[in-house]
Design an enzyme around this catalytic site. Sequence first.
Site, PDB file in Angstrom:
ATOM      1  N   MET A 187       6.037   5.584   5.268  1.00 48.90           N
ATOM      2  CA  MET A 187       6.868   4.914   6.666  1.00 48.90           C
ATOM      3  C   MET A 187       8.124   4.333   6.524  1.00 48.90           C
ATOM      4  O   MET A 187       8.578   4.061   7.917  1.00 48.90           O
ATOM      5  CB  MET A 187       5.818   3.619   6.973  1.00 48.90           C
ATOM      6  CG  MET A 187       5.303   3.070   8.377  1.00 48.90           C
ATOM      7  SD  MET A 187       4.613   4.580   9.166  1.00 48.90           S
ATOM      8  CE  MET A 187       2.453   4.202   9.210  1.00 48.90           C
TER       9      MET A 187
ATOM     10  N   ALA B  14       0.857  -1.459   0.455  1.00 45.22           N
ATOM     11  CA  ALA B  14       0.085  -0.251  -0.476  1.00 45.22           C
ATOM     12  C   ALA B  14       0.316   1.080  -0.215  1.00 45.22           C
ATOM     13  O   ALA B  14       1.790   1.095   0.480  1.00 45.22           O
ATOM     14  CB  ALA B  14      -0.883  -0.278   1.341  1.00 45.22           C
ATOM     15  N   PHE B  15       0.732   2.088  -0.798  1.00 42.81           N
ATOM     16  CA  PHE B  15       0.402   3.571  -0.181  1.00 42.81           C
ATOM     17  C   PHE B  15       1.997   3.884   1.033  1.00 42.81           C
ATOM     18  O   PHE B  15       3.041   4.824   0.437  1.00 42.81           O
ATOM     19  CB  PHE B  15       0.407   5.137  -1.121  1.00 42.81           C
ATOM     20  CG  PHE B  15      -0.457   5.557   0.017  1.00 42.81           C
ATOM     21  CD1 PHE B  15      -0.156   6.249   0.644  1.00 42.81           C
ATOM     22  CD2 PHE B  15      -1.851   5.021   0.460  1.00 42.81           C
ATOM     23  CE1 PHE B  15      -0.817   6.546   2.016  1.00 42.81           C
ATOM     24  CE2 PHE B  15      -2.685   6.052   1.258  1.00 42.81           C
ATOM     25  CZ  PHE B  15      -1.938   6.904   1.886  1.00 42.81           C
ATOM     26  N   LYS B  16       1.370   3.439   2.333  1.00 35.35           N
ATOM     27  CA  LYS B  16       1.547   3.933   3.043  1.00 35.35           C
ATOM     28  C   LYS B  16       3.580   3.109   3.383  1.00 35.35           C
ATOM     29  O   LYS B  16       4.131   4.125   4.241  1.00 35.35           O
ATOM     30  CB  LYS B  16       0.759   3.190   4.709  1.00 35.35           C
ATOM     31  CG  LYS B  16      -0.726   4.290   4.318  1.00 35.35           C
ATOM     32  CD  LYS B  16      -1.225   3.834   5.278  1.00 35.35           C
ATOM     33  CE  LYS B  16      -2.899   4.340   5.212  1.00 35.35           C
ATOM     34  NZ  LYS B  16      -4.013   4.059   4.392  1.00 35.35           N
ATOM     35  N   ASP B  17       3.453   2.056   2.687  1.00 31.33           N
ATOM     36  CA  ASP B  17       4.727   1.913   3.196  1.00 31.33           C
ATOM     37  C   ASP B  17       5.864   2.900   2.356  1.00 31.33           C
ATOM     38  O   ASP B  17       6.668   3.210   3.267  1.00 31.33           O
ATOM     39  CB  ASP B  17       5.365   0.831   1.901  1.00 31.33           C
ATOM     40  CG  ASP B  17       4.532  -0.462   2.300  1.00 31.33           C
ATOM     41  OD1 ASP B  17       4.930  -0.440   3.470  1.00 31.33           O
ATOM     42  OD2 ASP B  17       4.364  -0.733   1.341  1.00 31.33           O
TER      43      ASP B  17
END
Length: 457
Positions: free
Chosen positions: A115, A109-112
């Site tokens: 993060m 997901a884009f959150k990687d």
Amino acid sequence: MEYISTRNNQKIFTFKDIFLKGLADDGGLFIPKSVKPFSKEEINNFKNLSYNDLAAEIINPFIGDFMSKDDLISLISKSYSNFRTKNVVNINKLGNLKVLELFHGPTLAFKDIAMQLIGNFYEHHLNFEQKKINIVVATSGDTGAAAIDALKGKKNLNVFVLHPNNRISPVQRKLMTTCEASNVFNIAIQGNFDDCQNLVKAMFNDEKFSKSINMSGVNSINWARIIAQAVYYFYAYFKVGNGQPLSFSVPTGNFGDIYAGYLAKKLGLPIDKLVVATNKNDILHRAISGGDYSQKKVMETNTPSMDIQIASNFERLLYDVKDCNSEVTKDLMIKIKNNTYKIDTEDLGKIQKNFISEMLDENETIEMIKKINDEHQTVVDPHTAVGIGAVKKLGIEKNCVVLSTAHPCKFPKAIEDAIFKTENLPNSLKYVNERKEKFELLSNDIQKVKKYVMNSI
Ligand SMILES: *Cc1c(COP(=O)(O)O)cnc(C)c1O
């Protein structure tokens, strides 16, 4: 760069302060005191940079003396070395429409993208101050996995992730609970996402407890996440902008990812409209199209990462709309809390200069996955389908980029409903289906959660 809280712009903070704190003590969100746009010439010089070099140019002005530019460059390269595509993101063309794929990181997901960088920011900080940090975070599915992958095995740091028991997809859960690192603790809460979020907030607000464990947070209000996400707006512009202003459509929950686009615009990037695409938890669509910011009950949908009614990052936009007046913003947040706030015509006009919005219900989302597969032989995840559907409803496909926020294999049920096909995990992640899962099941009880945390550290 100097930072302030949206609810008190007199007190100045450094990047290090705001990065480690996440949320201001007054309940406000941290933002830069002022943002200086890049000049046309500077932006032009960014044109041919690799993703990593571009990231360094954009992030560096925000972090002050937190680290040197050389350290930042090597940290960015380390953060993105395990992505499955060379330049971190991919751009795919579906007819007129461009799709910016942000899901090639370790947890799909884009959150990687933000993060992984944040994980290494913590590591850098802990090289200088070795006081052990305990990170506590609530997740509706994707944040937790991204945080765990970014922080697993880091020295002097533990990560506790609270997820709502049985309310996330099995793939989302397994990406978290099969991690074997000894500094990772998964807690399944018998409740919903709001319960998890409230437990984390209660722990932060208990100053004695949070100080005693040196607690820190990585949820979507952390400013470091916003700057890391602004980078891909620039990157997409250089790849497909052709010198014309671009619009971006963003599947939106907490208003974090789309706010990063707003920041890119403030930094001088020629962005036309930012399209807020929501599911039937449509508070942001109601707000932006007609000023109605009343909260309703959260409904479960096939786009769970957007099942949110409190879009925390919206406060950052309201602060701007209120001409950077933190007293006014503070009063307004009280109205929002009491559910008595309506955006007035003047403010709505300011918002609509930059934002437009649309909503897709669950059937429309499934239909959109099917249509895209029929027309372009491409499978998109349900969140991305909402972003694409919004653009189609608004009829602005030309010069528009849709942010594709997750890999379709994370949401197999929606894909099967749409095209009767199973979407497989990438080979590198197949292990999550074989490994034993490890998590603690706790009731929605703050004392029990605190006790579990204390006993684990
Ligand atoms: C988190 C998430 C979103 C929403 O992002 P916000 O920054 O909360 O608006 C959209 N799609 C997916 C797949 C997500 O994980």
